[in-house]
Design a protein around this motif. Structure first.
Motif, PDB file in Angstrom:
ATOM      1  N   SER A 189       0.821  -1.211   0.000  1.00 53.00           N
ATOM      2  CA  SER A 189       0.000   0.000   0.000  1.00 53.00           C
ATOM      3  C   SER A 189       0.855   1.260   0.000  1.00 53.00           C
ATOM      4  CB  SER A 189      -0.930   0.005   1.216  1.00 53.00           C
ATOM      5  OG  SER A 189      -0.187   0.133   2.409  1.00 53.00           O
ATOM      6  N   GLU A 190       2.106   1.147   0.473  1.00 57.62           N
ATOM      7  CA  GLU A 190       2.982   2.315   0.568  1.00 57.62           C
ATOM      8  C   GLU A 190       3.971   2.404  -0.580  1.00 57.62           C
ATOM      9  OE1 GLU A 190       4.393   0.973   4.210  1.00 57.62           O
ATOM     10  OE2 GLU A 190       2.807   1.879   5.430  1.00 57.62           O
ATOM     11  N   LEU A 191       3.997   1.360  -1.433  1.00 58.61           N
ATOM     12  CA  LEU A 191       5.045   1.280  -2.445  1.00 58.61           C
ATOM     13  C   LEU A 191       4.874   2.277  -3.568  1.00 58.61           C
ATOM     14  CD1 LEU A 191       7.596  -0.233  -3.231  1.00 58.61           C
ATOM     15  CD2 LEU A 191       6.173  -1.881  -4.452  1.00 58.61           C
ATOM     16  N   GLY A 192       3.662   2.550  -3.973  1.00 60.59           N
ATOM     17  CA  GLY A 192       3.463   3.442  -5.110  1.00 60.59           C
ATOM     18  C   GLY A 192       3.394   2.663  -6.408  1.00 60.59           C
ATOM     19  N   SER A 193       3.977   3.227  -7.466  1.00 63.97           N
ATOM     20  CA  SER A 193       3.802   2.665  -8.818  1.00 63.97           C
ATOM     21  C   SER A 193       5.038   1.954  -9.345  1.00 63.97           C
ATOM     22  CB  SER A 193       3.427   3.799  -9.790  1.00 63.97           C
ATOM     23  OG  SER A 193       4.435   4.793  -9.788  1.00 63.97           O
ATOM     24  N   GLN A 194       5.881   1.406  -8.471  1.00 64.13           N
ATOM     25  CA  GLN A 194       7.073   0.680  -8.920  1.00 64.13           C
ATOM     26  C   GLN A 194       6.661  -0.740  -9.309  1.00 64.13           C
ATOM     27  OE1 GLN A 194      10.375   1.142  -6.141  1.00 64.13           O
ATOM     28  NE2 GLN A 194       9.426   2.977  -5.310  1.00 64.13           N
ATOM     29  N   ALA A 195       6.461  -0.939 -10.602  1.00 68.19           N
ATOM     30  CA  ALA A 195       5.860  -2.188 -11.081  1.00 68.19           C
ATOM     31  C   ALA A 195       6.661  -3.421 -10.691  1.00 68.19           C
ATOM     32  CB  ALA A 195       5.685  -2.126 -12.605  1.00 68.19           C
ATOM     33  N   GLY A 196       7.972  -3.405 -10.906  1.00 61.38           N
ATOM     34  CA  GLY A 196       8.794  -4.572 -10.604  1.00 61.38           C
ATOM     35  C   GLY A 196       8.747  -4.928  -9.142  1.00 61.38           C
ATOM     36  N   SER A 197       8.863  -3.924  -8.297  1.00 59.17           N
ATOM     37  CA  SER A 197       8.819  -4.163  -6.856  1.00 59.17           C
ATOM     38  C   SER A 197       7.437  -4.633  -6.423  1.00 59.17           C
ATOM     39  CB  SER A 197       9.189  -2.875  -6.107  1.00 59.17           C
ATOM     40  OG  SER A 197      10.501  -2.473  -6.424  1.00 59.17           O
ATOM     41  N   GLN A 198       6.398  -4.116  -7.077  1.00 65.10           N
ATOM     42  CA  GLN A 198       5.044  -4.546  -6.740  1.00 65.10           C
ATOM     43  C   GLN A 198       4.846  -6.023  -7.023  1.00 65.10           C
ATOM     44  OE1 GLN A 198       2.407  -1.875  -8.861  1.00 65.10           O
ATOM     45  NE2 GLN A 198       1.975  -0.715  -6.996  1.00 65.10           N
ATOM     46  N   ARG A 199       5.353  -6.476  -8.175  1.00 62.04           N
ATOM     47  CA  ARG A 199       5.190  -7.895  -8.537  1.00 62.04           C
ATOM     48  C   ARG A 199       5.883  -8.793  -7.518  1.00 62.04           C
ATOM     49  NH1 ARG A 199       5.637  -5.881 -13.887  1.00 62.04           N
ATOM     50  NH2 ARG A 199       7.888  -6.209 -13.912  1.00 62.04           N
ATOM     51  N   LEU A 200       7.108  -8.409  -7.110  1.00 61.83           N
ATOM     52  CA  LEU A 200       7.835  -9.219  -6.135  1.00 61.83           C
ATOM     53  C   LEU A 200       7.112  -9.237  -4.794  1.00 61.83           C
ATOM     54  CD1 LEU A 200      10.279 -10.850  -5.243  1.00 61.83           C
ATOM     55  CD2 LEU A 200      11.495  -8.710  -4.802  1.00 61.83           C
ATOM     56  N   LEU A 201       6.629  -8.078  -4.376  1.00 65.62           N
ATOM     57  CA  LEU A 201       5.905  -8.012  -3.117  1.00 65.62           C
ATOM     58  C   LEU A 201       4.610  -8.822  -3.167  1.00 65.62           C
ATOM     59  CD1 LEU A 201       6.051  -4.423  -1.555  1.00 65.62           C
ATOM     60  CD2 LEU A 201       6.295  -6.606  -0.377  1.00 65.62           C
ATOM     61  N   GLN A 202       3.937  -8.780  -4.308  1.00 69.11           N
ATOM     62  CA  GLN A 202       2.701  -9.539  -4.456  1.00 69.11           C
ATOM     63  C   GLN A 202       2.977 -11.026  -4.357  1.00 69.11           C
ATOM     64  OE1 GLN A 202      -0.521  -8.072  -4.776  1.00 69.11           O
ATOM     65  NE2 GLN A 202      -0.970 -10.198  -4.160  1.00 69.11           N
ATOM     66  N   MET A 203       4.102 -11.463  -4.922  1.00 73.77           N
ATOM     67  CA  MET A 203       4.483 -12.877  -4.820  1.00 73.77           C
ATOM     68  C   MET A 203       4.726 -13.261  -3.363  1.00 73.77           C
ATOM     69  SD  MET A 203       7.053 -13.184  -8.104  1.00 73.77           S
ATOM     70  CE  MET A 203       7.649 -14.805  -7.586  1.00 73.77           C
ATOM     71  N   LYS A 204       5.395 -12.377  -2.631  1.00 71.36           N
ATOM     72  CA  LYS A 204       5.639 -12.661  -1.209  1.00 71.36           C
ATOM     73  C   LYS A 204       4.322 -12.719  -0.443  1.00 71.36           C
ATOM     74  CE  LYS A 204      10.269 -10.588  -0.896  1.00 71.36           C
ATOM     75  NZ  LYS A 204      11.113  -9.564  -0.215  1.00 71.36           N
ATOM     76  N   LEU A 205       3.437 -11.773  -0.745  1.00 72.05           N
ATOM     77  CA  LEU A 205       2.133 -11.736  -0.085  1.00 72.05           C
ATOM     78  C   LEU A 205       1.349 -13.018  -0.392  1.00 72.05           C
ATOM     79  CD1 LEU A 205      -0.003 -10.264   1.571  1.00 72.05           C
ATOM     80  CD2 LEU A 205      -0.693  -9.080  -0.540  1.00 72.05           C
ATOM     81  N   ASP A 206       1.341 -13.430  -1.647  1.00 66.47           N
ATOM     82  CA  ASP A 206       0.618 -14.648  -2.036  1.00 66.47           C
ATOM     83  C   ASP A 206       1.142 -15.861  -1.293  1.00 66.47           C
ATOM     84  OD1 ASP A 206      -0.880 -13.093  -3.740  1.00 66.47           O
ATOM     85  OD2 ASP A 206       0.261 -13.633  -5.546  1.00 66.47           O
TER      86      ASP A 206
END
Length: 217
Positions: A189-206
């Protein structure tokens, strides 16, 4: 005419009496004032010399690190700390030296340098990134709980995403899956629009989703 002479004599006597009564205080005030001016100038010149010395050491340390001369860089860092330890360059040099130790796999001296920065009140502006780096070093040493302790404070503005992501990694490492999931959610929620970092974080969350594992103490 006599009245005028009397007035002049009386005024002269008043001036002499005033000087006798307050003259010493005035002289002392002037001495203190000029002493303060010259003292402040001396302090300014001393600070300028200290900053120049620290900047010179910092440049040497950077050049030696880049050349792979980490032992010599460490010697110069110690000299910088002794001669101008209150300078901001001392903190920056310690951070650079710690990073060099990490790259060489020397985690203990890196952790020691990061702790020295955190112990120095004059280097408070470096604390957020220092805490993150110290936590990563402690994680690499296999001490996830100590790393979590390094991140126990509220993250500084601008560091929330990195702070919560690392907390998620550490919480997952000690088996606190649900807490790790919450930390990853906060990071996303705090990351913003950094697509690559979002994908990695989403994988960790999943990976912390239902069935990912139970909580452990």
């Amino acid at each position: 005419m006599a009245v005028e002479l009397y007035d002049e004599h009386e005024q002269g006597e008043r001036v002499r009496n005033w000087i006798r009564e307050y003259g010493a205080a005035i002289v002392m005030g002037l001495v203190l004032a000029f002493g303060g001016i010259f003292g402040f100038r001396y302090w300014q010149e001393h600070q300028s010399a200290q900053n120049a010395l620290a900047a010179d050491y910092f440049n040497r340390i950077q050049n030696e690190i880049e050349a792979g001369q980490t032992d010599r860089a460490q010697e110069h860092l110690e000299s910088l700390q002794q001669q101008a330890g209150s300078s901001g360059y001392a903190g920056l040099a310690a951070m650079a030296m710690a990073s060099a130790h990490v790259e060489e796999g020397r985690l203990e001296p890196a952790a020691r340098l990061y702790r020295e920065v955190l112990d120095n009140r004059r280097m408070e502006m470096l604390w957020p990134v220092t805490r993150l780096r110290l936590a990563r070093v402690l994680e690499s040493q296999g001490d996830a709980r100590a790393a979590l302790d390094a991140l126990s404070d509220t993250p500084a503005p601008g560091y929330e995403a990195s702070w919560n992501e690392l907390r998620g990694d550490l919480l997952l490492a000690v088996g606190q899956v649900e807490q790790a999931r919450l930390a990853y959610q906060d990071a996303l929620s705090e990351l913003g629009s950094q697509a690559g970092s979002q994908r990695l974080l989403q994988m960790k969350l999943d990976a912390t989703g239902p069935g990912a594992g139970g909580e452990s103490s």
